[in-house]
Design a protein around this motif. Structure first.
Motif, PDB file in Angstrom:
ATOM      1  N   THR A 167      93.882 134.571 -49.626  1.00 48.62           N
ATOM      2  CA  THR A 167      93.651 133.139 -49.781  1.00 48.62           C
ATOM      3  C   THR A 167      92.901 132.675 -48.529  1.00 48.62           C
ATOM      4  N   VAL A 168      92.378 131.470 -48.554  1.00 46.99           N
ATOM      5  CA  VAL A 168      91.671 130.935 -47.391  1.00 46.99           C
ATOM      6  C   VAL A 168      92.596 130.862 -46.186  1.00 46.99           C
ATOM      7  N   SER A 169      93.824 130.418 -46.410  1.00 45.71           N
ATOM      8  CA  SER A 169      94.791 130.295 -45.319  1.00 45.71           C
ATOM      9  C   SER A 169      95.144 131.658 -44.739  1.00 45.71           C
ATOM     10  N   GLN A 170      95.262 132.665 -45.576  1.00 43.26           N
ATOM     11  CA  GLN A 170      95.554 134.020 -45.094  1.00 43.26           C
ATOM     12  C   GLN A 170      94.402 134.561 -44.262  1.00 43.26           C
ATOM     13  N   THR A 171      93.193 134.293 -44.704  1.00 44.04           N
ATOM     14  CA  THR A 171      92.016 134.721 -43.949  1.00 44.04           C
ATOM     15  C   THR A 171      92.000 134.086 -42.568  1.00 44.04           C
ATOM     16  N   ASN A 172      92.266 132.789 -42.529  1.00 43.92           N
ATOM     17  CA  ASN A 172      92.277 132.083 -41.253  1.00 43.92           C
ATOM     18  C   ASN A 172      93.374 132.613 -40.330  1.00 43.92           C
ATOM     19  N   ALA A 173      94.548 132.912 -40.907  1.00 50.35           N
ATOM     20  CA  ALA A 173      95.659 133.436 -40.112  1.00 50.35           C
ATOM     21  C   ALA A 173      95.314 134.811 -39.550  1.00 50.35           C
ATOM     22  N   ARG A 174      94.699 135.641 -40.378  1.00 52.47           N
ATOM     23  CA  ARG A 174      94.319 136.986 -39.913  1.00 52.47           C
ATOM     24  C   ARG A 174      93.273 136.904 -38.806  1.00 52.47           C
ATOM     25  N   GLU A 175      92.278 136.060 -38.996  1.00 57.25           N
ATOM     26  CA  GLU A 175      91.220 135.938 -38.001  1.00 57.25           C
ATOM     27  C   GLU A 175      91.747 135.362 -36.683  1.00 57.25           C
ATOM     28  N   MET A 176      92.681 134.413 -36.768  1.00 58.08           N
ATOM     29  CA  MET A 176      93.246 133.851 -35.552  1.00 58.08           C
ATOM     30  C   MET A 176      94.134 134.868 -34.840  1.00 58.08           C
ATOM     31  N   ALA A 177      94.878 135.657 -35.614  1.00 64.69           N
ATOM     32  CA  ALA A 177      95.715 136.709 -35.028  1.00 64.69           C
ATOM     33  C   ALA A 177      94.843 137.701 -34.271  1.00 64.69           C
ATOM     34  N   ASP A 178      93.726 138.078 -34.873  1.00 62.72           N
ATOM     35  CA  ASP A 178      92.796 139.004 -34.234  1.00 62.72           C
ATOM     36  C   ASP A 178      92.231 138.399 -32.952  1.00 62.72           C
ATOM     37  N   SER A 179      91.940 137.099 -32.986  1.00 58.56           N
ATOM     38  CA  SER A 179      91.404 136.424 -31.813  1.00 58.56           C
ATOM     39  C   SER A 179      92.412 136.413 -30.673  1.00 58.56           C
ATOM     40  N   TYR A 180      93.682 136.157 -30.985  1.00 60.87           N
ATOM     41  CA  TYR A 180      94.713 136.150 -29.949  1.00 60.87           C
ATOM     42  C   TYR A 180      94.858 137.526 -29.307  1.00 60.87           C
ATOM     43  N   LEU A 181      94.824 138.566 -30.114  1.00 60.93           N
ATOM     44  CA  LEU A 181      95.003 139.919 -29.583  1.00 60.93           C
ATOM     45  C   LEU A 181      93.820 140.363 -28.732  1.00 60.93           C
ATOM     46  N   ARG A 182      92.692 139.683 -28.872  1.00 56.74           N
ATOM     47  CA  ARG A 182      91.539 139.998 -28.036  1.00 56.74           C
ATOM     48  C   ARG A 182      91.695 139.445 -26.620  1.00 56.74           C
ATOM     49  N   SER A 183      92.608 138.484 -26.458  1.00 54.50           N
ATOM     50  CA  SER A 183      92.751 137.836 -25.162  1.00 54.50           C
ATOM     51  C   SER A 183      94.108 138.054 -24.505  1.00 54.50           C
ATOM     52  N   SER A 184      95.105 138.488 -25.266  1.00 46.98           N
ATOM     53  CA  SER A 184      96.438 138.672 -24.696  1.00 46.98           C
ATOM     54  C   SER A 184      97.224 139.676 -25.524  1.00 46.98           C
ATOM     55  N   ALA A 185      98.346 140.134 -24.951  1.00 45.31           N
ATOM     56  CA  ALA A 185      99.190 141.108 -25.649  1.00 45.31           C
ATOM     57  C   ALA A 185     100.345 140.388 -26.333  1.00 45.31           C
ATOM     58  N   PHE A 186     100.654 140.801 -27.547  1.00 45.41           N
ATOM     59  CA  PHE A 186     101.729 140.196 -28.321  1.00 45.41           C
ATOM     60  C   PHE A 186     102.520 141.275 -29.039  1.00 45.41           C
ATOM     61  N   SER A 187     103.802 140.989 -29.242  1.00 48.22           N
ATOM     62  CA  SER A 187     104.589 141.779 -30.182  1.00 48.22           C
ATOM     63  C   SER A 187     104.291 141.206 -31.564  1.00 48.22           C
ATOM     64  N   LEU A 188     104.661 141.930 -32.598  1.00 43.84           N
ATOM     65  CA  LEU A 188     104.475 141.417 -33.957  1.00 43.84           C
ATOM     66  C   LEU A 188     105.224 140.103 -34.127  1.00 43.84           C
ATOM     67  N   LYS A 189     106.470 140.080 -33.661  1.00 42.66           N
ATOM     68  CA  LYS A 189     107.285 138.876 -33.769  1.00 42.66           C
ATOM     69  C   LYS A 189     106.663 137.720 -32.982  1.00 42.66           C
ATOM     70  N   GLY A 190     106.206 138.031 -31.775  1.00 44.26           N
ATOM     71  CA  GLY A 190     105.605 136.999 -30.940  1.00 44.26           C
ATOM     72  C   GLY A 190     104.325 136.437 -31.531  1.00 44.26           C
ATOM     73  N   LEU A 191     103.541 137.296 -32.164  1.00 45.00           N
ATOM     74  CA  LEU A 191     102.283 136.848 -32.770  1.00 45.00           C
ATOM     75  C   LEU A 191     102.557 135.970 -33.985  1.00 45.00           C
ATOM     76  N   ILE A 192     103.568 136.317 -34.766  1.00 44.95           N
ATOM     77  CA  ILE A 192     103.946 135.489 -35.910  1.00 44.95           C
ATOM     78  C   ILE A 192     104.371 134.104 -35.425  1.00 44.95           C
ATOM     79  N   GLU A 193     105.168 134.067 -34.353  1.00 39.70           N
ATOM     80  CA  GLU A 193     105.606 132.783 -33.808  1.00 39.70           C
ATOM     81  C   GLU A 193     104.423 131.964 -33.304  1.00 39.70           C
ATOM     82  N   GLN A 194     103.448 132.651 -32.703  1.00 41.79           N
ATOM     83  CA  GLN A 194     102.267 131.958 -32.196  1.00 41.79           C
ATOM     84  C   GLN A 194     101.477 131.326 -33.347  1.00 41.79           C
TER      85      GLN A 194
END
Length: 229
Positions: free
Chosen positions: A88-115
Motif C-alpha cells: 500500500t502507499v503507507s507501507q511503501t512510505n514506512a519502508r522507505e523511511m525505515a531505510d532512511s533511518y538505518l542509513r543515518s543511525s543504528a536501530f534494533s527492530l523494536k526500536g525502529l518500529i517505535e521510531q
C-alpha cells in the motif's frame, strides 16, 4: 466562546509530556532521542562564469549527470515495485523511511518500529516497514555498541544490558558487545575519571562502583589506579 480544545494544542502538549517522561530515564539506560526525520535532496549544478554564462562542456556534464540520476531513480523504483508488488502507499512510505533511518543511525527492530510509530505510522505499517528493509540486526547491534562507546564509558556487561534495553534480542546484544573493538581496562579508567568529576569516592568505594557497573575486579582496580586513587 467555544470550550472545545484545539486538537493541535492537545497533540503538542501530549508530545511534550512524553518527552518529559523519557527524560527521566537513568543515564545508563536512556534511549536515543526520537526526532522527526527531514528528507532533503540537494542537487548540485555548475555555476555560471563571471559574465553569467557557462561553458558547453559544463552544460553537457550537468545534463548527463541529471540523466544518470533520473535513470538510477527509475531503476530503483522499478526494482522496488517488482520486489514489493502488493504494498500500500503507507507501507511503501514506512519502508522507505525505515531505510532512511538505518542509513543515518543504528536501530534494533523494536526500536525502529517505535521510531516509525512516532512518525505517525500505525503499528502494522511500522512493523511492515521495519521488517521489509531486511536489516542485519546483529550488525545493527554492533554499530549501536560502537556509537555508545564513542559517547560514554561502558563495561562489556553494561554495554550488553544497554543494547538489550534498546530492543535488541539477547543474541543480537551479545554479538554487538562481544565484537565491538574495546579496551575494557581503558573503559574502566574513563568511567572512574567520569565518576570523580561528579562526586568524591574512596578507593574502595570507587572500585565497588565500577564492579556495580559490570567491570571485573581486575578492570575496576586498573581504572581506579589510572584515576590516581
Amino acid at each position: 466562546m467555544s470550550d472545545s480544545i484545539d486538537p493541535k494544542l492537545a497533540k503538542a502538549e501530549a508530545k511534550a509530556e512524553i518527552a518529559k517522561n523519557k527524560a527521566l530515564r537513568p543515564w545508563f539506560k536512556k534511549k536515543r532521542f526520537i526526532l522527526p526525520i527531514a528528507l532533503i535532496a540537494i542537487i548540485g549544478f555548475s555555476t555560471a562564469n563571471n559574465a553569467g554564462t557557462s561553458s558547453t562542456d559544463d552544460l553537457v556534464a550537468s545534463e548527463e549527470a541529471n540523466d544518470s540520476s533520473a535513470t538510477e531513480t527509475t531503476e530503483t523504483e522499478t526494482q522496488a515495485t517488482e520486489e514489493f508488488p502488493d504494498e500500500t502507499v503507507s507501507q511503501t512510505n514506512a519502508r522507505e523511511m525505515a531505510d532512511s533511518y538505518l542509513r543515518s543511525s543504528a536501530f534494533s527492530l523494536k526500536g525502529l518500529i517505535e521510531q516509525l510509530e512516532y512518525e505517525g505510522f500505525s503499528n502494522d505499517d511500522a512493523t511492515y516497514g521495519a521488517e521489509a528493509v531486511k536489516a542485519d540486526w546483529k550488525e545493527q547491534a554492533l554499530l549501536s555498541a560502537e556509537s555508545y562507546l564513542n559517547s560514554s564509558a561502558f563495561s562489556q556487561t553494561g554495554l550488553l544490558d544497554q543494547l538489550v534495553y534498546e530492543g535488541f534480542t539477547d543474541e543480537e546484544a551479545e554479538y554487538g558487545a562481544m565484537n565491538v573493538e574495546a579496551d575494557w581496562n581503558e573503559q574502566a579508567a574513563k568511567s572512574a575519571e567520569s565518576y570523580l568529576k561528579s562526586s568524591s569516592f574512596s578507593r574502595t568505594g570507587l572500585i565497588d562502583q565500577l564492579l556495580y557497573e559490570g567491570f571485573t575486579q581486575e578492570q575496576a582496580e586498573f581504572g581506579v589506579d589510572q584515576a590516581g586513587l
